[in-house]
Motif scaffolding. Sequence first.
Motif, short mmCIF file in Angstrom:
data_model
loop_
_atom_site.label_atom_id
_atom_site.label_comp_id
_atom_site.label_asym_id
_atom_site.label_seq_id
_atom_site.Cartn_x
_atom_site.Cartn_y
_atom_site.Cartn_z
N LYS A 128 0.84 -1.20 0.00
CA LYS A 128 0.00 0.00 0.00
C LYS A 128 0.88 1.26 0.00
O LYS A 128 2.09 1.17 0.32
N ARG A 150 0.92 -11.04 6.43
CA ARG A 150 0.88 -9.82 5.62
C ARG A 150 1.96 -8.83 6.07
O ARG A 150 1.64 -7.77 6.63
N HIS A 208 -6.49 -7.61 12.24
CA HIS A 208 -5.21 -6.88 12.32
C HIS A 208 -4.92 -6.55 13.78
O HIS A 208 -5.83 -6.19 14.54
N GLY A 247 4.59 -5.80 5.92
CA GLY A 247 4.87 -4.58 5.16
C GLY A 247 6.22 -4.03 5.58
O GLY A 247 7.24 -4.28 4.94
N ILE A 248 6.28 -3.35 6.72
CA ILE A 248 7.47 -2.60 7.12
C ILE A 248 8.75 -3.44 7.13
O ILE A 248 9.83 -2.96 6.79
N TYR A 267 5.05 1.67 0.55
CA TYR A 267 5.59 2.47 1.65
C TYR A 267 6.52 3.57 1.11
O TYR A 267 7.56 3.89 1.69
N ASN A 273 0.87 -9.17 10.76
CA ASN A 273 1.72 -8.21 10.05
C ASN A 273 3.17 -8.58 10.38
O ASN A 273 3.44 -9.66 10.91
N THR A 274 4.12 -7.68 10.09
CA THR A 274 5.53 -7.99 10.37
C THR A 274 5.73 -8.39 11.83
O THR A 274 6.32 -9.43 12.13
N PHE A 301 -7.62 -3.67 1.46
CA PHE A 301 -8.00 -3.56 2.86
C PHE A 301 -9.29 -2.77 3.06
O PHE A 301 -10.08 -3.07 3.95
N TYR A 307 7.75 3.99 9.45
CA TYR A 307 6.71 4.01 8.42
C TYR A 307 6.52 5.43 7.88
O TYR A 307 6.34 5.65 6.68
C1 PLP Z 1 -0.27 -1.95 6.83
C2 PLP Z 1 -0.91 -3.22 7.20
C3 PLP Z 1 -0.17 -4.40 7.31
C4 PLP Z 1 1.34 -4.43 7.26
O1 PLP Z 1 1.81 -4.06 8.54
P1 PLP Z 1 3.37 -3.91 8.89
O2 PLP Z 1 3.39 -3.51 10.31
O3 PLP Z 1 3.88 -2.85 7.97
O4 PLP Z 1 3.99 -5.23 8.61
C5 PLP Z 1 -0.87 -5.59 7.53
N1 PLP Z 1 -2.23 -5.59 7.67
C6 PLP Z 1 -2.96 -4.46 7.61
C7 PLP Z 1 -4.42 -4.53 7.79
C8 PLP Z 1 -2.34 -3.23 7.39
O5 PLP Z 1 -3.07 -2.12 7.34
#
Ligand code: PLP
Length: 367
Positions: A55, A226, A176, A228-229, A59, A210-211, A102, A350
């Motif tokens: 997204k 999922r 989440h 991201g960071i 980043y 998430n991470t 999302f 972020y």
């Molecule tokens: C941004 C996001 C992630 C990724 O999270 P990170 O902390 O960057 O790994 C996963 N799930 C949702 C719903 C998010 O909004």
Amino acid sequence: MRGCAGAAFPLDAPAHPVKTRFMSTAILTIDLDAIAHNWRALDAMNSGTTAAVVKADAYGLGVDRVARRLARAGARQFFVAVAEEGAALRQCLGPGPAIHVFSGHMPGDAEMIGDTGLIPMINSLDQMIRHAEGLPGHPFGIQLDSGMNRLGMEPAEWAAVRQIALAQHPVLIMSHLACADEADHAMNPQQLAAFRDMTDDLDVPRSLANTGAILLDDAYHFDLARPGIGLYGGRPFEAARSVVTLDIPVIQCRDLATGETIGYGNDFAAPQEMRIATVAAGYADGVLRAMGPKTSLWAEDTPCPVVGRISMDLIGVDITDLGRDPKSLQLLGPHQGIDTLADNAGTIGYEILTSLGARYTRRYIGG
Ligand SMILES: *Cc1c(COP(=O)(O)O)cnc(C)c1O
């Protein structure tokens, strides 16, 4: 957002040529191999399948190049925030990979979701009805709220919707975590229990991590994670390979006599004779004013402190101890990563990444 212009690039397309003879704007170097390495490292720790969250233009790092590199590394599932990002990502990736949204199915998005084959994560009864009416039979997922109170159906709403939703065969159910970057936070097991309460009796693939939650333990991994960071080299994935370097050209160097001041507001007065470099970047490029007092720019291994206030396009740097006038100075690199800058500015990595300026010349290496 930055997307692929025109036709999709082949996955092995060469790096965009970048003129490097003269450096007049700051150069942001993005190491695509480091991103791929970080994805593989997280995938190795994760007991399920590993997706990639791209997204906000991956980043801030450029979704087209980043997503294609991740696809080559093996990622087959992607997540974006809104349908527009998903449509642009589809252009880059072609028809194969799954792209989840999302924000779910928003009014007016049916055509885009249908045409580009996106998977909206349905957040409410309203969205469920919109999706069933607008795109009957089109794949969707469900987003549940397990305590963050941001997106997704809460337990009572889910209880009311689940018969209708399950009859239409969601492809994924997710939630989440609010505090996954704090391993010992009581919110983590609490949200895990809430998510399991709502989903344990279902035969639908699940996603929670998430991470930060990949790093917690296997109980959080479920079928699909999922991150991201962590892909982009940020905390809490301390073992991540660093991804970005930022080199800022020096425009001018000058001597300061004792007592002379630098920049707006006369914030800094020279305690002795000094030599100052003025570099070509500022808060309009995402170099947040708040980071100034604690931040240095680096000339190879020598830290050169920021002095005076950060301006919109310019920063004063103390090069007295360097003993020479550098051509450029490094703000992000091996000596100072996104999390250090974030700490200096009172924010998170972020925000440092997603604030990186549009004026930088972006150079991709690896890939
Ligand atoms: C941004 C996001 C992630 C990724 O999270 P990170 O902390 O960057 O790994 C996963 N799930 C949702 C719903 C998010 O909004």
